[in-house]
Design an enzyme around this catalytic site. Structure first.
Site, PDB file in Angstrom:
ATOM      1  N   HIS A  22       0.974  -1.196  -0.074  1.00  0.00           N
ATOM      2  CA  HIS A  22       0.102   0.026   0.032  1.00  0.00           C
ATOM      3  C   HIS A  22       0.855   1.325  -0.110  1.00  0.00           C
ATOM      4  CE1 HIS A  22       0.810   0.497   4.189  1.00  0.00           C
ATOM      5  NE2 HIS A  22       0.278  -0.586   4.609  1.00  0.00           N
ATOM      6  N   HIS A  25       4.063   1.342   2.335  1.00  0.00           N
ATOM      7  CA  HIS A  25       5.335   1.052   2.082  1.00  0.00           C
ATOM      8  C   HIS A  25       5.843   1.705   0.818  1.00  0.00           C
ATOM      9  CE1 HIS A  25       2.509  -2.582   2.916  1.00  0.00           C
ATOM     10  NE2 HIS A  25       3.369  -2.493   4.181  1.00  0.00           N
ATOM     11  N   CYS A 136       1.441 -10.575  20.068  1.00  0.00           N
ATOM     12  CA  CYS A 136       0.363 -10.150  19.062  1.00  0.00           C
ATOM     13  C   CYS A 136       1.102 -10.878  17.483  1.00  0.00           C
ATOM     14  CB  CYS A 136       0.404  -8.711  18.937  1.00  0.00           C
ATOM     15  SG  CYS A 136      -0.406  -8.331  17.354  1.00  0.00           S
ATOM     16  N   CYS A 139       1.822  -7.853  15.106  1.00  0.00           N
ATOM     17  CA  CYS A 139       2.945  -7.119  15.139  1.00  0.00           C
ATOM     18  C   CYS A 139       4.051  -7.968  15.024  1.00  0.00           C
ATOM     19  CB  CYS A 139       3.123  -6.634  16.571  1.00  0.00           C
ATOM     20  SG  CYS A 139       1.695  -5.412  16.669  1.00  0.00           S
ATOM     21  N   CYS A 153      -3.639  -5.887  21.885  1.00  0.00           N
ATOM     22  CA  CYS A 153      -2.351  -5.438  21.352  1.00  0.00           C
ATOM     23  C   CYS A 153      -3.045  -3.742  21.096  1.00  0.00           C
ATOM     24  CB  CYS A 153      -2.351  -6.097  20.055  1.00  0.00           C
ATOM     25  SG  CYS A 153      -1.494  -4.937  19.038  1.00  0.00           S
ATOM     26  N   HIS A 156      -3.105  -2.976  17.210  1.00  0.00           N
ATOM     27  CA  HIS A 156      -4.133  -3.829  16.482  1.00  0.00           C
ATOM     28  C   HIS A 156      -5.321  -4.038  17.009  1.00  0.00           C
ATOM     29  CE1 HIS A 156      -0.217  -4.837  14.347  1.00  0.00           C
ATOM     30  NE2 HIS A 156      -0.899  -4.547  13.218  1.00  0.00           N
ATOM     31  N   LYS A 303      -6.820   5.845  10.362  1.00  0.00           N
ATOM     32  CA  LYS A 303      -5.791   4.960  10.247  1.00  0.00           C
ATOM     33  C   LYS A 303      -6.002   4.106   9.009  1.00  0.00           C
ATOM     34  CE  LYS A 303      -3.554   1.297  12.993  1.00  0.00           C
ATOM     35  NZ  LYS A 303      -3.264   0.496  11.908  1.00  0.00           N
ATOM     36  N   LYS A 306      -7.309  -2.417   6.380  1.00  0.00           N
ATOM     37  CA  LYS A 306      -8.225  -3.030   5.477  1.00  0.00           C
ATOM     38  C   LYS A 306      -9.492  -3.001   5.865  1.00  0.00           C
ATOM     39  CE  LYS A 306      -6.651  -6.978   2.896  1.00  0.00           C
ATOM     40  NZ  LYS A 306      -6.235  -8.553   2.873  1.00  0.00           N
TER      41      LYS A 306
HETATM   42  N1  MSP Z   1       8.719  -6.378   8.275  1.00  0.00           N
HETATM   43  C1  MSP Z   1       8.820  -5.287   9.385  1.00  0.00           C
HETATM   44  C2  MSP Z   1      10.142  -4.618   8.993  1.00  0.00           C
HETATM   45  C3  MSP Z   1      11.285  -5.482   9.162  1.00  0.00           C
HETATM   46  S1  MSP Z   1      12.957  -4.485   8.931  1.00  0.00           S
HETATM   47  C4  MSP Z   1      13.883  -5.302   9.200  1.00  0.00           C
HETATM   48  C5  MSP Z   1       7.506  -4.515   8.948  1.00  0.00           C
HETATM   49  N2  MSP Z   1       7.061  -4.694   7.812  1.00  0.00           N
HETATM   50  S2  MSP Z   1       5.650  -3.721   7.379  1.00  0.00           S
HETATM   51  O1  MSP Z   1       5.335  -4.383   6.054  1.00  0.00           O
HETATM   52  O2  MSP Z   1       4.681  -3.973   8.361  1.00  0.00           O
HETATM   53  O3  MSP Z   1       6.355  -2.328   6.998  1.00  0.00           O
HETATM   54  C6  MSP Z   1       6.419  -1.294   7.949  1.00  0.00           C
HETATM   55  C7  MSP Z   1       6.874   0.007   7.398  1.00  0.00           C
HETATM   56  O4  MSP Z   1       5.912   0.088   6.127  1.00  0.00           O
HETATM   57  C8  MSP Z   1       6.885   1.017   8.198  1.00  0.00           C
HETATM   58  O5  MSP Z   1       8.096   1.041   9.168  1.00  0.00           O
HETATM   59  C9  MSP Z   1       6.846   2.223   7.327  1.00  0.00           C
HETATM   60  O6  MSP Z   1       8.133   2.478   6.732  1.00  0.00           O
HETATM   61  C10 MSP Z   1       5.907   1.668   6.318  1.00  0.00           C
HETATM   62  N3  MSP Z   1       4.560   2.013   6.498  1.00  0.00           N
HETATM   63  C11 MSP Z   1       3.447   1.411   6.660  1.00  0.00           C
HETATM   64  N4  MSP Z   1       2.217   1.995   7.104  1.00  0.00           N
HETATM   65  C12 MSP Z   1       2.481   3.383   6.986  1.00  0.00           C
HETATM   66  C13 MSP Z   1       1.693   4.428   7.084  1.00  0.00           C
HETATM   67  N5  MSP Z   1       0.454   4.414   7.230  1.00  0.00           N
HETATM   68  N6  MSP Z   1       2.403   5.530   6.776  1.00  0.00           N
HETATM   69  C14 MSP Z   1       3.836   5.895   6.707  1.00  0.00           C
HETATM   70  N7  MSP Z   1       4.627   4.653   6.576  1.00  0.00           N
HETATM   71  C15 MSP Z   1       4.008   3.330   6.753  1.00  0.00           C
HETATM   72  O7  MSP Z   1       7.159  -3.934  10.005  1.00  0.00           O
END
Ligand code: MSP
Length: 507
Positions: A22, A25, A136, A139, A153, A156, A303, A306
């Protein structure tokens, strides 16, 4: 003499493959892409890493829910991330997947280091103990009773699972003083300042040793020497930053480690500012230089999730706004580093104002005048007028400073101001009147405007790679090389230009 190119290693978090990407990322990866492009432009030796985090209970559960094997499911979703990044013009040096053999091999080597490591207090870094905790799965982490919100959690809001097993633990407590010193002294620069304070605050509250193995999670890398246990997904995931370089002994590892910049969202600060430095210390490795923590965005105040049904698909956005349109819109929503709200309803106006009427219109205007009043050729002039040169130089300094400070929105605002200044010059000079009243003044004015356009082309290159490439072709500048702003040779014939950002109708 050429300065030695700076070695620049930039990483993003690796993303869970339990779902498709999304805009959250894409946000982090795009920011890293801008910085990587900027350093490449300056002649840096750049390694830009992104990738996917594929093990753990969460991915296994999603795969099962989709009636796929975890590997199949990971393959499919990892590809979606790769594809989304590509569709946003993101050019990584490497894309790591934690199910790749190269990762598994590097992790084994790292875990062996930990198994043989002694803490600064003379204890073994790893030890075995019974673990009871509240997990969780979303997380992929444990919570203590007091961290929960109404027994759930805190992130979540879903129930946590009581887990009891015999695990291998990492003796974090013996490293906390050193981690605190590293963060406090900026040996690891945690930015922005408030995130540094947050990390120090977490250490102050006390953080417990954490378990680095899992008995119940089967979808993972086997823990060396511990039959039936896998490595805790976060512990091996962090090691992606090393495995992609070929840790322990490949050349890229020797060249690029420690990372220059690790970009993360604020949700994973504890893992990166505390666990990660401690693990690196235990393995005897240098610490990353900068950890930049950006904020989270909400969508129209909510937030993004989904269940809210408000998840924005970045690839769908590019169909509406183009690659560069989306890049621009995402980076200008709010200052990088802060939290903010994304209002999709304002995308169109912002696109029309800043891109269609801004850079797009300015480029068309300047080139149309060159075609009309100068036969499509760069006019002969006495170089760039001093006031125009000053404005360009000032903008360049601002953009460089802003990028050094991760302030993308400030860099883009400075470039917008240069465009507005160019537009104002046209409005003031009124070339269409000069063409009859004082045509001898036209070459200088057109030359200055072209200089502004060239400057914009260079300054915007890390942000808008497609647009600036088109402009470079039009201006006969060839491939981007160096961040110096070139001058156009008088007499060069310039191609006409298609609209860069077609105006979008109001919705
Ligand atoms: N897999 C772990 C990270 C491991 S790093 C060794 C993880 N993955 S995640 O798919 O949940 O991605 C988290 C990252 O996605 C956040 O740290 C951020 O960089 C980005 N974001 C996810 N949602 C976001 C927002 N709503 N806003 C901004 N960035 C976001 O955690």
């Amino acid at each position: 003499m050429m300065e030695k190119p700076d070695i620049f290693y930039i990483t993003t978090p690796i993303y869970y493959v339990n779902d498709k990407p999304h805009i959250g990322h894409v946000y982090t990866t795009l920011a890293a892409d801008v910085l990587a492009r900027w350093h490449r432009l300056r002649g840096g030796d750049v390694f830009f890493l992104t990738g996917t985090d594929e093990h753990g209970a969460k991915v296994a559960a999603s795969a099962a829910a989709n009636r796929k094997t975890p590997q199949q499911f990971a393959d499919e979703n990892s590809e979606r991330f790769r594809d989304a990044f590509k569709k946003l013009g993101i050019v990584g040096t490497d894309f790591i997947r934690t199910t790749e053999l190269r990762h598994v091999k590097a992790v084994r080597a790292f875990m062996e280091k930990l198994q043989n490591a002694t803490t600064p207090k003379g204890n073994p870094a790893l030890y075995e103990a019974d673990y009871r905790g509240l997990y969780c799965i979303a997380c992929e982490r444990f919570y203590t009773e007091k961290e929960l919100a109404d027994g759930r959690c805190p992130i979540h809001k879903r129930p946590v699972e009581p887990v009891k097993e015999r695990n291998v633990f990492f003796r974090l407590s013996d490293y906390l003083d050193d981690v605190r010193n590293a963060v406090e002294s900026d040996a690891v620069r945690v930015l922005p300042e408030e995130r540094k304070r947050e990390a120090l605050g977490l250490i102050e509250q006390g953080i417990e040793d954490f378990s680095v193995s899992r008995e119940k999670v089967k979808w993972g890398i086997p823990f060396p020497g511990k039959e039936g246990q896998t490595i805790y997904v976060w512990v091996e995931a962090l090691q992606n930053y090393l495995s992609a370089l070929g840790y322990p002994d490949a050349k890229p590892f020797q060249k690029f480690w420690p990372a220059s910049v690790q970009l993360i969202g604020k949700d994973i600060l504890k893992f990166h500012a505390i666990y990660w430095p401690a693990l690196l210390m235990a393995a005897g490795l240098p610490l990353p230089k900068t950890l930049f923590v950006h904020g989270f965005f909400t969508i129209n105040g909510d937030k993004m999730s989904k269940s809210q049904g408000n998840v924005i698909d970045p690839v769908a956005l590019t169909k509406e706004y183009g690659i560069d349109g989306v890049r621009y819109l995402l980076l200008t929503q709010f200052p990088f580093g802060q939290d903010g709200d994304v209002q999709q309803g304002r995308f169109r106006d912002k696109y029309n104002t800043d891109l269609a009427n801004g850079i797009g219109n300015f480029a068309s205007r300047v080139l149309a005048m060159v075609h009309k009043y100068s036969g499509g050729e760069v006019p002969v002039a006495e170089g760039i007028s001093p006031d125009v040169q000053t404005k360009i130089d000032e903008t360049r300094v601002t953009v460089h400073d802003a990028l050094d400070a991760f302030a993308f929105e400030r860099a883009l605002a400075a470039i917008q101001a240069l465009i507005t200044d160019g537009d104002t010059r046209i409005d003031r000079a009124k070339p269409w009147q000069l063409a009859t009243s004082s045509p001898e003044q036209l070459p200088q004015i057109l030359y200055d405007l072209l200089a502004v356009l060239v400057a914009i082309t260079v300054l915007l290159a890390p942000f808008l790679p497609e647009t600036t490439a088109k402009l470079r072709t039009t201006l006969g500048l060839g491939e981007a090389g160096g961040d110096d702003i070139p001058t156009l040779p008088p007499g060069r014939s310039l191609a006409p230009i298609e609209p860069l950002f077609p105006r979008l109708a109001k919705q």
